[in-house]
Design an enzyme around this catalytic site. Structure first.
Site, short mmCIF file in Angstrom:
data_model
loop_
_atom_site.label_atom_id
_atom_site.label_comp_id
_atom_site.label_asym_id
_atom_site.label_seq_id
_atom_site.Cartn_x
_atom_site.Cartn_y
_atom_site.Cartn_z
CG ASP A 102 -2.00 -1.10 1.09
OD1 ASP A 102 -2.36 -1.46 -0.05
OD2 ASP A 102 -2.46 -1.60 2.14
NE ARG A 250 -5.50 -0.41 3.60
CZ ARG A 250 -4.80 0.65 3.99
NH1 ARG A 250 -5.40 1.67 4.57
NH2 ARG A 250 -3.49 0.69 3.80
C1 SIN Z 1 -6.05 -4.16 0.06
O1 SIN Z 1 -5.51 -4.21 -1.03
O2 SIN Z 1 -5.60 -3.47 0.98
C2 SIN Z 1 -7.30 -4.98 0.32
C3 SIN Z 1 -7.11 -6.43 0.30
C4 SIN Z 1 -8.42 -7.18 0.29
O3 SIN Z 1 -9.48 -6.56 0.10
O4 SIN Z 1 -8.41 -8.40 0.46
#
Ligand code: SIN
Length: 273
Positions: A102, A250
């Site tokens: 990320d 998240r």
């Molecule tokens: C992400 O790429 O941070 C998300 C991963 C996911 O949705 O499994």
């Protein structure tokens, strides 16, 4: 609390813990587990977004939305540090469904990311993580020597959003000294100091190498899981094989500026014995 490794190179399942009970007093233990296992799957957790955020604060300093995921929707009010991940409407292979770490285009990309399902499809929608330590450590010595001091440009170019940063291609964990490959197919665009054809071919070889199944863990979600991963030394990929809705909550913690081997050695030499 019981911990089981689920793959030789990456991933541990943790049962018998309640993530809502963790506080910053547990940070050192949690970061130690991330150093060792990279991805921690906490089972038996039914947390609200607020509780996920509180767990994030136990792991580290939680990132503000514009540093965590500048192009990702987030909850409002005092939950703005919780994003919602849903690939609906995005082109294939441009968002979570491509190997990435990320926000690597920032000077100080995310340290740890935490994920908990909001809505899951009945089938499909796994997530894959790959150990970039294992990827580095399995390169042959001449390749490791060649890339030791190289740097690469990480870039995002979206409407209204252009950001890039140069980072070492070999990243060192400042806590342990362990080395890892540091690049990803979504954001790493070129290696500095190489001709375009050399940069492109070397990147392609490394992209392919770092996603070998031997370095991975693939996880099938259930509603009671909270995952925490070390975004600095892993790649992840959200498998887009489902048609029913899938949405995740998240949050993430602030990371340090990536350092390469020579900077790490200079730092160590500067510290009095
Ligand atoms: C992400 O790429 O941070 C998300 C991963 C996911 O949705 O499994």
């Amino acid at each position: 609390m019981k911990l089981e490794r689920i793959n030789p190179n990456i991933g541990a399942r943790i049962s018998g813990a309640d993530v809502t009970q963790f506080t910053p007093d547990n940070r050192e233990e949690l970061l130690g587990l991330l150093d060792e296992h990279l991805v921690l799957f906490f089972t038996g957790q039914n947390v609200t977004p607020r509780q996920l955020l509180a767990f994030g604060r136990a792991v580290g300093e939680v990132q503000p939305p514009d540093e965590a995921a500048p192009y990702t929707p987030h909850l409002g009010g005092d939950l703005e540090q919780v994003q919602t991940i849903d690939v609906t409407g995005t082109a294939r292979g441009t968002y979570a469904d491509i190997y990435h770490s990320d926000v690597s285009f920032f000077e100080c990309p995310t340290y740890a990311a935490l994920l908990h399902p909001d809505v899951l499809p009945d089938i499909g929608g796994d997530t894959i993580w790959a150990s970039m330590y294992a990827a580095y450590e399995t390169l042959d010595a001449p390749v490791r020597a060649m890339i030791e001091d190289m740097r690469a440009i990480h870039q995002v170019a979206m409407p209204g959003n252009f950001m890039e940063h140069s980072h070492p291609l070999v990243r060192v964990n400042p806590r342990t000294g362990r080395r890892a490959l540091y690049l990803n197919r979504l954001f790493t665009k070129r290696i500095e100091g190489l001709a375009p054809v050399e940069s492109q071919n070397l990147l392609e070889m490394l992209f392919t190498h770092c996603t070998l199944p031997e370095f991975q863990t693939r996880f099938t979600w259930s509603p009671d899981i909270v995952v925490v991963w070390d975004n600095r030394f892993t790649l992840h990929y959200a498998v887009r094989d489902y048609t029913a809705p899938r949405r995740m909550f998240r949050t993430s913690t602030c990371g340090e500026r990536p350092i390469g081997p020579s900077e790490y050695e200079a730092m160590r030499e500067a510290v009095p014995a």
